[in-house]
Motif scaffolding. Structure first.
Motif, PDB file in Angstrom:
ATOM      1  N   GLN A   1      23.763 -30.127 -46.448  1.00 38.97           N
ATOM      2  CA  GLN A   1      24.726 -29.170 -45.885  1.00 38.97           C
ATOM      3  C   GLN A   1      24.624 -29.106 -44.366  1.00 38.97           C
ATOM      4  N   THR A   2      23.397 -29.122 -43.882  1.00 38.28           N
ATOM      5  CA  THR A   2      23.205 -29.066 -42.432  1.00 38.28           C
ATOM      6  C   THR A   2      23.978 -30.187 -41.736  1.00 38.28           C
ATOM      7  N   ALA A   3      23.788 -31.380 -42.292  1.00 40.61           N
ATOM      8  CA  ALA A   3      24.460 -32.528 -41.695  1.00 40.61           C
ATOM      9  C   ALA A   3      25.974 -32.353 -41.750  1.00 40.61           C
ATOM     10  N   MET A   4      26.440 -31.862 -42.878  1.00 41.40           N
ATOM     11  CA  MET A   4      27.883 -31.699 -43.038  1.00 41.40           C
ATOM     12  C   MET A   4      28.406 -30.633 -42.071  1.00 41.40           C
ATOM     13  N   GLN A   5      27.634 -29.576 -41.929  1.00 45.17           N
ATOM     14  CA  GLN A   5      28.009 -28.488 -41.029  1.00 45.17           C
ATOM     15  C   GLN A   5      28.230 -29.017 -39.602  1.00 45.17           C
ATOM     16  N   LYS A   6      27.279 -29.873 -39.229  1.00 43.93           N
ATOM     17  CA  LYS A   6      27.352 -30.467 -37.895  1.00 43.93           C
ATOM     18  C   LYS A   6      28.668 -31.234 -37.705  1.00 43.93           C
ATOM     19  N   LEU A   7      29.005 -32.015 -38.726  1.00 45.44           N
ATOM     20  CA  LEU A   7      30.233 -32.802 -38.640  1.00 45.44           C
ATOM     21  C   LEU A   7      31.454 -31.888 -38.540  1.00 45.44           C
ATOM     22  N   LEU A   8      31.433 -30.818 -39.317  1.00 45.97           N
ATOM     23  CA  LEU A   8      32.566 -29.890 -39.298  1.00 45.97           C
ATOM     24  C   LEU A   8      32.738 -29.307 -37.903  1.00 45.97           C
ATOM     25  N   GLU A   9      31.597 -28.952 -37.327  1.00 50.33           N
ATOM     26  CA  GLU A   9      31.660 -28.359 -35.987  1.00 50.33           C
ATOM     27  C   GLU A   9      32.190 -29.346 -34.953  1.00 50.33           C
ATOM     28  N   LEU A  10      32.037 -30.637 -35.271  1.00 50.79           N
ATOM     29  CA  LEU A  10      32.548 -31.655 -34.349  1.00 50.79           C
ATOM     30  C   LEU A  10      34.018 -31.954 -34.619  1.00 50.79           C
ATOM     31  N   GLY A  11      34.575 -31.194 -35.539  1.00 45.86           N
ATOM     32  CA  GLY A  11      35.997 -31.359 -35.795  1.00 45.86           C
ATOM     33  C   GLY A  11      36.363 -32.441 -36.786  1.00 45.86           C
ATOM     34  N   VAL A  12      35.380 -32.907 -37.518  1.00 43.09           N
ATOM     35  CA  VAL A  12      35.616 -33.985 -38.475  1.00 43.09           C
ATOM     36  C   VAL A  12      36.457 -33.497 -39.658  1.00 43.09           C
TER      37      VAL A  12
ATOM     38  N   LYS B   1      30.604 -29.643 -52.280  1.00 48.75           N
ATOM     39  CA  LYS B   1      30.691 -28.675 -53.364  1.00 48.75           C
ATOM     40  C   LYS B   1      29.986 -27.377 -52.978  1.00 48.75           C
ATOM     41  N   GLU B   2      28.769 -27.551 -52.517  1.00 56.75           N
ATOM     42  CA  GLU B   2      27.980 -26.366 -52.175  1.00 56.75           C
ATOM     43  C   GLU B   2      28.601 -25.573 -51.025  1.00 56.75           C
ATOM     44  N   MET B   3      29.320 -26.259 -50.181  1.00 53.71           N
ATOM     45  CA  MET B   3      29.943 -25.561 -49.052  1.00 53.71           C
ATOM     46  C   MET B   3      31.374 -25.180 -49.377  1.00 53.71           C
ATOM     47  N   ALA B   4      31.728 -25.365 -50.641  1.00 48.14           N
ATOM     48  CA  ALA B   4      33.077 -25.006 -51.080  1.00 48.14           C
ATOM     49  C   ALA B   4      34.164 -25.741 -50.287  1.00 48.14           C
ATOM     50  N   LEU B   5      33.862 -26.965 -49.958  1.00 51.49           N
ATOM     51  CA  LEU B   5      34.852 -27.787 -49.270  1.00 51.49           C
ATOM     52  C   LEU B   5      35.627 -28.575 -50.317  1.00 51.49           C
TER      53      LEU B   5
ATOM     54  N   VAL C   1      37.740 -31.553 -51.718  1.00 53.94           N
ATOM     55  CA  VAL C   1      38.036 -32.960 -51.427  1.00 53.94           C
ATOM     56  C   VAL C   1      39.283 -33.343 -52.206  1.00 53.94           C
ATOM     57  N   PRO C   2      40.333 -33.797 -51.591  1.00 58.64           N
ATOM     58  CA  PRO C   2      40.453 -34.122 -50.172  1.00 58.64           C
ATOM     59  C   PRO C   2      41.062 -32.999 -49.331  1.00 58.64           C
ATOM     60  N   GLY C   3      41.266 -31.840 -49.917  1.00 61.01           N
ATOM     61  CA  GLY C   3      41.922 -30.774 -49.180  1.00 61.01           C
ATOM     62  C   GLY C   3      41.272 -30.482 -47.834  1.00 61.01           C
ATOM     63  N   ASP C   4      39.978 -30.153 -47.890  1.00 58.62           N
ATOM     64  CA  ASP C   4      39.283 -29.814 -46.647  1.00 58.62           C
ATOM     65  C   ASP C   4      38.625 -31.028 -45.997  1.00 58.62           C
ATOM     66  N   MET C   5      38.382 -31.993 -46.793  1.00 60.55           N
ATOM     67  CA  MET C   5      37.672 -33.159 -46.266  1.00 60.55           C
ATOM     68  C   MET C   5      38.126 -34.412 -47.020  1.00 60.55           C
ATOM     69  N   SER C   6      38.696 -35.345 -46.299  1.00 62.64           N
ATOM     70  CA  SER C   6      39.073 -36.597 -46.937  1.00 62.64           C
ATOM     71  C   SER C   6      37.860 -37.515 -46.996  1.00 62.64           C
ATOM     72  N   LEU C   7      37.874 -38.365 -47.961  1.00 55.82           N
ATOM     73  CA  LEU C   7      36.680 -39.177 -48.186  1.00 55.82           C
ATOM     74  C   LEU C   7      37.072 -40.610 -48.551  1.00 55.82           C
ATOM     75  N   GLY C   8      36.586 -41.552 -47.758  1.00 59.02           N
ATOM     76  CA  GLY C   8      36.823 -42.955 -48.064  1.00 59.02           C
ATOM     77  C   GLY C   8      35.498 -43.602 -48.434  1.00 59.02           C
ATOM     78  N   VAL C   9      35.537 -44.416 -49.463  1.00 60.15           N
ATOM     79  CA  VAL C   9      34.295 -45.030 -49.929  1.00 60.15           C
ATOM     80  C   VAL C   9      34.297 -46.521 -49.597  1.00 60.15           C
ATOM     81  N   LEU C  10      33.208 -46.984 -49.032  1.00 56.05           N
ATOM     82  CA  LEU C  10      33.147 -48.353 -48.523  1.00 56.05           C
ATOM     83  C   LEU C  10      32.660 -49.363 -49.565  1.00 56.05           C
ATOM     84  N   GLY C  11      33.373 -49.438 -50.664  1.00 56.97           N
ATOM     85  CA  GLY C  11      33.002 -50.370 -51.719  1.00 56.97           C
ATOM     86  C   GLY C  11      33.162 -49.704 -53.068  1.00 56.97           C
TER      87      GLY C  11
END
Lengths: 352, 352
Positions: free
Chosen positions: A242-253, A272-276, A278-288
DNA sequence: GTCATTTGATAAAGCGCATTATCAGGGAAT
DNA sequence: ATTCCCTGATAATGCGCTTTATCAAATGAC
């Protein structure tokens, strides 16, 4: 009980047919061309004798005599049939097997090379057991390049499944175009409206990881975005929280691309834990292709690695190398990945 | 580009060390015992020479000279890595690989034996390619017993994974105790209150299928139920439909045991379409581990086949056979299955 | 100083097959 | 009758290593 029934040899067949071993060999191997002439009746006698004795050529002796044996080695740095990563290796093996089958080669799996700790080595007390096969296909993640270098110096023919670079020595491989596929994925995400796209991966520097990261940067540049070091998030041991994700959010990701493996679960959990959503609040692309206990593959947006094709091409490459007598430089094949639409990429909420 | 670097041979090492090839061989293979004596200094010279030349023994020549090569064959009658049945073969291979690894043998996959129609043959124009390996492990469903018989007559050492009987010739195998496990499953269903238990399977007569059916009968008898021919429902091609289910219902059936494979889906579908609740209206026992696109395995009540163990034991058996010079009769191992509780068996509705 | 024993090592014979240069014999041409 | 060539095959060598019986020289015993 009784003594083991003695196998019949070529000389036995020859004797029964009333010919010399040379003749028998020529007939049985269908080498009766050019200035070697054996009349049909004699050939018949040989075939009959062979059939009667149930003769089967000893492949080992054949190999020794002709210098090759029709065996392709398959070497993996971990167990070939790992339970944890079965879905990762399986497609490669499917491709390798089917190509070998088509081309009439047998596959030699080097399982004896265990070091006891689950890893494998090509060389053991100086012996290179791979040489039992005419050539080999390597796959998996190597601990160091030393063994590869030794193999190259030996002149042993092999093809790696996955790009591998060795300073000073060029080696052959079949690879997926990770860079291109990643860049294309960035395009898609950009086109969906995202402007701050992070990269999440494990802190590992394999060739394929480097390709993905290069593709990431190229994708950004290509769309006029600048590469921001802070958005390149490499964590050890798939420990993304969550910490890492929080950081990204604060950077506008608003979107992330994620390497495949356990780290995908980590990212999903964090969301999930941050109630974000997907993809509503955060889009996600998987590299493979996600693998392991991951859900239905078509859920994730990303691209599909042509694993089967990579395996099959490796076999073709190797056989080509074996058939050309002179060395023609390293053989390489880079295969395109297939985009997977999925449903984890959407327009960012702020724009919606 | 350049000519291939010439491999160094044993004689090269010997020459460089100033000894005979015989000496070099003895030293390098650590055969300096008994009446063979080579002083340490000489041995050092040999080792040094070998190291300097990067000498690696040619395994093919070694094999020919010693008459064996440390290769265990793996032969399957279909492709080894089929996409459709990946979950079926995989566990066997895991067991085989890990045992081979432990015991220091390499695995030879016979992929060249294709007939073009997806099936494989051991013999092709009289040649038994299996003989490339010291012995072999066979798995999969054979079309006919002819090849097995020929293999036995040849005296070729092999172990089948799965029970196989051959009239007139005894062969070695590792098997699962299907009969016992099936009987035990019948016990469980009986104890849940069921008295009319049907058997659903495909119309195939492999040894393992016969074992399950025998276990079914034994289970019934053991619980004082009589075997009713009408409850033995064998359908071709996994074509079990509503009609068939209707028939069973009319016969008072409240529980079924089902062979593994696509037929499980067929049975589940029939229940669904007829609005039959599982296990409310119909209890269901599965005769092994479901595989393929089946849902979570722990959902089904039944038993688990010790596939990995079967593979591993086959390797052990084979190696034992290879190590004993005289023939000690067929080697066999029958392994117990593990009950799986699951949630598809409940008391019949009429009793609830 | 002679004989027995030990030491240090090797020659030689495979293992089972492939390959190629060579050859004996028979018919055709001269 | 001699030469030439074609037919039908084979002898011989090699692939690279293992193994065992054997042996010359050095050492020891008396």
């Amino acid at each position: 009980m009784s003594a083991k029934k003695q196998r019949s040899r070529l000389s036995d067949v020859a004797q029964l047919a009333g010919v010399s071993p040379a003749t028998a060999s020529l007939v049985l191997n269908k080498r009766v061309t050019g200035n070697v002439r054996i009349p049909p009746e004699t050939q018949e006698r040989v075939f009959a004798a062979a059939a009667k004795l149930g003769y089967v050529a000893n492949p080992v002796a054949q190999s020794l005599a002709k210098g090759r044996n029709g065996l392709l080695g398959v070497f993996t740095f971990e167990a070939i049939f790992p339970i944890t990563q079965r879905d990762f290796y399986y497609p490669f093996l499917v491709g390798i097997e089917s190509a070998a089958e088509t081309l009439g080669y047998d596959l030699l799996l080097f399982t004896s090379a265990s070091t006891g700790d689950g890893r494998r080595r090509i060389y053991r007390n100086g012996q290179n057991r791979l040489r039992l096969a005419d050539g080999a296909i390597l796959l998996g993640i190597e601990d160091s390049k030393d063994e590869l270098r030794a193999l190259v110096e030996e002149g042993y023919p092999f093809v790696f499944v996955g790009r591998r670079e060795l300073p000073g020595a060029e080696l052959s491989y079949t690879a997926a175009d990770y860079a291109g596929a990643t860049a294309a994925l960035i395009d898609r995400i950009y086109n969906a409206g995202h402007r701050r796209i992070a990269y999440i991966g494990v802190d590992q520097h394999t060739e394929s990881a480097l390709d993905r990261r290069r593709g990431y940067q190229e994708g950004l540049l290509h769309n006029g975005l600048t590469f921001d070091e802070e958005l390149m998030c490499l964590v050890p041991d798939a420990r993304f929280d969550q910490t890492a994700m929080q950081k990204l959010l604060e950077l506008g990701v608003t979107a992330v691309v994620v390497e495949i493996g356990p780290i995908i679960s980590a990212v999903l959990n964090a969301c999930k834990e941050m109630a974000l959503d997907v993809p509503g609040d955060m889009s996600l692309g998987v590299l493979g292709n996600p693998f392991g206990d991951m859900e239905d593959m078509s859920y994730f947006s990303g691209f599909s690695i042509p694993r089967e094709e990579m395996g099959a091409q490796a076999v073709h490459l190797l056989i080509r190398m074996l058939n050309e007598n002179s060395f023609h430089g390293p053989q390489r094949v880079v295969l395109p990945c297939t985009p997977v639409t999925g449903s984890t990429i959407a327009a960012p909420r702020s724009r919606a």
